[in-house]
Enzyme design. Structure first.
Site, PDB file in Angstrom:
ATOM      1  N   SER A 155       0.847  -1.195   0.000  1.00 40.50           N
ATOM      2  CA  SER A 155       0.000   0.000   0.000  1.00 40.50           C
ATOM      3  C   SER A 155       0.879   1.240   0.000  1.00 40.50           C
ATOM      4  CB  SER A 155      -0.901   0.007   1.240  1.00 40.50           C
ATOM      5  OG  SER A 155      -1.483   1.280   1.443  1.00 40.50           O
ATOM      6  N   ARG A 179     -24.565  -5.797 -45.579  1.00 38.62           N
ATOM      7  CA  ARG A 179     -23.424  -5.097 -44.963  1.00 38.62           C
ATOM      8  C   ARG A 179     -23.955  -4.141 -43.915  1.00 38.62           C
ATOM      9  NH1 ARG A 179     -20.447  -7.140 -46.629  1.00 38.62           N
ATOM     10  NH2 ARG A 179     -19.260  -6.406 -48.395  1.00 38.62           N
TER      11      ARG A 179
END
Length: 446
Positions: free
Chosen positions: A277, A316
């Site tokens: 930490s 498409r």
């Protein structure tokens, strides 16, 4: 195409990926996959008799990624909506005039990009699945070593009944094993894409089917019976499989993170120098479980995007196809990182059987209330036995309260009661279930 390395990628992307997997997903490898598709197309056309073999080999000879600039292609891609158009332009310029008519012959941009993405994914799947195998092997080792290690099972966040750590690890193992199978199957089924402008293969005349089959063979991809321009099931199968793998690793990460809590302390992540930490010198954070859990939380959004994009118009798509590219690669990236960190987390996991036993005993036998009620049920009936045992749970001493209740002692001796309060006697088929998971893993099928 994206820049090779943006600042956020340099600072953050390593927290969610794995080096070996990400190496297959970068711009250079995607560019090479696009070029591999163009080379395969030329060779397939030559084998079908559409163009001379020397011309096909000339085109293939120029399909080398180091001859092209990904950043320049990416910048030029915006004008056409995809990177294939500028790449084909550069490739056409690179070959001799006699070969130029045959570059990208009969294909459309989606043919090349879909096939290239399938290539990239199948190549990245090799190290990804290797990491899953390592994680599964580590889970199997834990299940085997702790087959009979007693611990508390928890439901709805509360202590519930005895189980074994071996069974918990066996559950992790089977989750990984099944997820791995699904990813492998989805990758193996990824097909090459070739249909031409509208999916009819018209540019190849009567040789269209032969060209499509040879194209797939050259790429080492599955052949599709029909072009799949707007039939996106292969992408959905892959997305679901990768999402499932993230869920499997995320479940393990969540369990490990909870078991590593200070108040529980039943496992600890290993790895020297990891988990520090910036503010609290005493902390040892379960960093691998944190990062895997973060990846698992991102997965559903990406899977959802791919499913949302799958409804595509006619022959498409107008945006749906384009929406797939980055989420798909991001899913592979996250799955690779989660698999690698899960492998490390489980390989280095430190298990504390003594703390597990202490937590199991912390409630003074309350976890065996079901076992006592089950022994009383033949004489009292299930509902009455449940009520009698529930009365005994309200005081401070569960065993003492049971021994003081004449409805209990009329049917159970002190020795009977102690046997019912032994957690090792209330494990059901836990050991056999561990053995079953190990057999599935060792047999290689889920």
């Amino acid at each position: 195409m994206r820049p090779s390395s943006s600042p956020s990628e340099a600072l953050l992307r390593g927290l969610s990926g794995a080096v070996e997997v990400d190496a297959e997903l970068d711009d250079r490898h995607l560019l090479q996959a696009l070029l591999d598709a163009e080379a395969a197309l030329a060779r397939a056309g030559a084998e079908a008799g559409l163009l001379p073999v020397p011309v096909a080999e000339e085109i293939a000879g120029h399909c080398q990624a180091d001859r092209y600039d990904p950043a320049a292609l990416g910048a030029a891609a915006e004008a056409a909506g995809n990177p294939v158009v500028p790449l084909v332009r550069r490739l056409t310029e690179a070959v001799s005039p006699s070969a130029r008519p045959w570059v990208h012959h009969g294909a459309t941009s989606q043919d090349i990009l879909d096939s290239a993405l399938a290539l990239v994914v199948t190549r990245a799947a090799v190290p990804l699945l290797g990491q899953v195998d390592t994680a599964a092997g580590a889970a199997a080792d834990l299940a085997r070593a702790h087959r009979d290690t007693l611990m508390v099972a928890r439901t709805l966040g509360q202590q519930a009944a005895p189980t074994t750590f071996g069974l918990k690890a066996a559950g992790w193992l089977l989750g990984l094993h099944q997820a791995r199978d699904r990813v492998a199957q989805a990758c193996a089924a990824l097909p090459a894409q070739l249909g031409g402008a509208v999916g009819t293969l018209a540019g190849y005349g009567s040789t269209g089917l032969a060209v499509a089959d040879r194209f797939a063979a050259h790429l080492g991809l599955a052949a599709s019976p029909l072009p799949w321009h707007t039939r996106r099931q292969p992408v959905l199968d892959l997305a679901a499989a990768l999402g499932g793998l993230l869920a499997a690793t995320g479940k393990i990460a969540l369990d490990v993170g909870l078991l590593a809590q200070t108040e529980i302390g039943e496992v600890t992540e290993g790895g020297a120098g990891r988990g520090g930490s910036s503010a609290m010198p005493h902390k040892r954070n379960p960093v691998d479980s944190v990062l895997v859990a973060a990846a698992a939380r991102r997965g559903p959004g990406l899977v959802g995007t791919l499913f949302a994009a799958a409804g595509q118009e006619h022959e498409r798509a107008t945006g749906g196809w384009h929406a797939e590219w980055e989420p798909l690669l991001d899913l592979v990236h996250l799955a690779g990182g989660a698999a690698a960190r899960t492998a490390r987390m489980l390989t280095d996991l430190r298990v504390d059987p003594q703390r597990m036993r202490a937590n199991l005993d912390a409630t003074g036998g309350l976890l065996l209330a079901e076992a006592v009620a089950t022994r009383l049920a033949p004489a009292l009936g299930r509902a009455t036995a449940h009520q009698v045992v529930a009365r005994a749970t309200t005081g401070t001493g569960f065993r003492e309260a049971l021994l003081a209740d004449p409805e209990v002692t009329a049917h159970l001796s002190e020795a009977d009661l102690d046997a019912a309060l032994d957690p090792a006697g209330w494990l059901g088929c836990a050991a056999e279930l561990v053995d079953r998971a190990l057999a599935i893993h060792e047999g290689g099928s889920g």
